[in-house]
Design a protein around this motif. Structure first.
Motif, PDB file in Angstrom:
ATOM      1  N   GLN A  34       3.043   9.481   3.182  1.00 26.51           N
ATOM      2  CA  GLN A  34       3.498   8.851   2.134  1.00 26.51           C
ATOM      3  C   GLN A  34       2.292   8.685   1.493  1.00 26.51           C
ATOM      4  O   GLN A  34       1.266   8.476   2.161  1.00 26.51           O
ATOM      5  CB  GLN A  34       4.405   7.856   2.185  1.00 26.51           C
ATOM      6  CG  GLN A  34       5.635   8.057   2.936  1.00 26.51           C
ATOM      7  CD  GLN A  34       6.774   8.039   2.163  1.00 26.51           C
ATOM      8  OE1 GLN A  34       6.853   7.308   1.317  1.00 26.51           O
ATOM      9  NE2 GLN A  34       7.775   8.601   2.622  1.00 26.51           N
ATOM     10  N   GLN A  44      -3.124   8.153   1.752  1.00 27.66           N
ATOM     11  CA  GLN A  44      -1.906   8.861   2.662  1.00 27.66           C
ATOM     12  C   GLN A  44      -1.871   7.955   3.753  1.00 27.66           C
ATOM     13  O   GLN A  44      -2.827   7.441   4.570  1.00 27.66           O
ATOM     14  CB  GLN A  44      -2.561  10.157   3.083  1.00 27.66           C
ATOM     15  CG  GLN A  44      -2.414  11.162   1.758  1.00 27.66           C
ATOM     16  CD  GLN A  44      -1.390  11.279   1.161  1.00 27.66           C
ATOM     17  OE1 GLN A  44      -0.387  11.527   1.600  1.00 27.66           O
ATOM     18  NE2 GLN A  44      -1.390  10.952  -0.228  1.00 27.66           N
ATOM     19  N   LYS A  46       0.918   7.742   7.397  1.00 31.19           N
ATOM     20  CA  LYS A  46       2.063   8.391   8.092  1.00 31.19           C
ATOM     21  C   LYS A  46       2.506   7.503   9.295  1.00 31.19           C
ATOM     22  O   LYS A  46       1.489   6.870   9.988  1.00 31.19           O
ATOM     23  CB  LYS A  46       1.512   9.804   8.789  1.00 31.19           C
ATOM     24  CG  LYS A  46       2.461  10.560   9.268  1.00 31.19           C
ATOM     25  CD  LYS A  46       2.182  11.925   9.401  1.00 31.19           C
ATOM     26  CE  LYS A  46       3.177  12.927   9.903  1.00 31.19           C
ATOM     27  NZ  LYS A  46       4.274  13.235   8.959  1.00 31.19           N
ATOM     28  N   ALA A  89       2.339   0.513   4.331  1.00 32.62           N
ATOM     29  CA  ALA A  89       3.251   1.696   4.568  1.00 32.62           C
ATOM     30  C   ALA A  89       4.331   1.349   5.570  1.00 32.62           C
ATOM     31  O   ALA A  89       5.570   1.647   5.587  1.00 32.62           O
ATOM     32  CB  ALA A  89       2.258   2.609   5.600  1.00 32.62           C
ATOM     33  N   ARG A  92       7.333  -0.417   3.643  1.00 32.85           N
ATOM     34  CA  ARG A  92       8.029   0.593   3.106  1.00 32.85           C
ATOM     35  C   ARG A  92       8.850   1.294   4.128  1.00 32.85           C
ATOM     36  O   ARG A  92      10.184   1.871   3.673  1.00 32.85           O
ATOM     37  CB  ARG A  92       7.157   1.544   2.259  1.00 32.85           C
ATOM     38  CG  ARG A  92       6.584   1.058   1.053  1.00 32.85           C
ATOM     39  CD  ARG A  92       5.845   2.280   0.420  1.00 32.85           C
ATOM     40  NE  ARG A  92       5.131   1.882  -0.786  1.00 32.85           N
ATOM     41  CZ  ARG A  92       4.351   2.441  -1.291  1.00 32.85           C
ATOM     42  NH1 ARG A  92       3.957   3.910  -1.081  1.00 32.85           N
ATOM     43  NH2 ARG A  92       3.700   2.456  -2.340  1.00 32.85           N
TER      44      ARG A  92
END
Length: 117
Positions: A34, A44, A46, A89, A92
């Protein structure tokens, strides 16, 4: 080789022969990379199944369970910013980031083992 591409998802199964486990509530999800925008820069991220991490406490390092959070690209001196991106992250994905989780710098990425539960 890019660290986010080279990582595989590790799946583990366990069985409990004593009392059934108590549900822990919603768990964060992992999946494809993401993009996380932070301070006008795209990173980025993950979330992957991984091994337990470590967190520092007044009594020393203790194990922490959760998903591995990988964020890139970063320099090795950007751990604080990487932790902020990892927290976003994890949030989310429906998890709660352990801000005490220790990170490791690996080939342009910061990895927080057990950082997202």
């Amino acid at each position: 080789m890019h660290p986010l591409i080279s990582m595989g998802v590790v799946a583990g199964l366990s069985a409990c022969v004593a009392a059934p486990a108590t549900p822990r509530g919603p768990q964060p999800t992992y999946g494809p990379s993401q993009t996380v925008e932070y301070r006008g820069v795209a990173f980025q991220s993950k979330l992957l199944a991984g091994q337990p991490g470590r967190a520092l406490t007044p009594a020393g390092a203790v194990p922490v369970d959760g998903l591995r959070v990988v964020v890139a690209p970063f320099a090795d001196d950007q751990g604080r910013m990487a932790k902020d991106v990892a927290r976003i992250a994890c949030d989310r994905a429906g998890g709660r980031f352990n801000t005490s989780a220790l990170g490791t710098y690996v080939n342009g990425a910061w990895v927080f083992e057990g950082g997202c539960a």
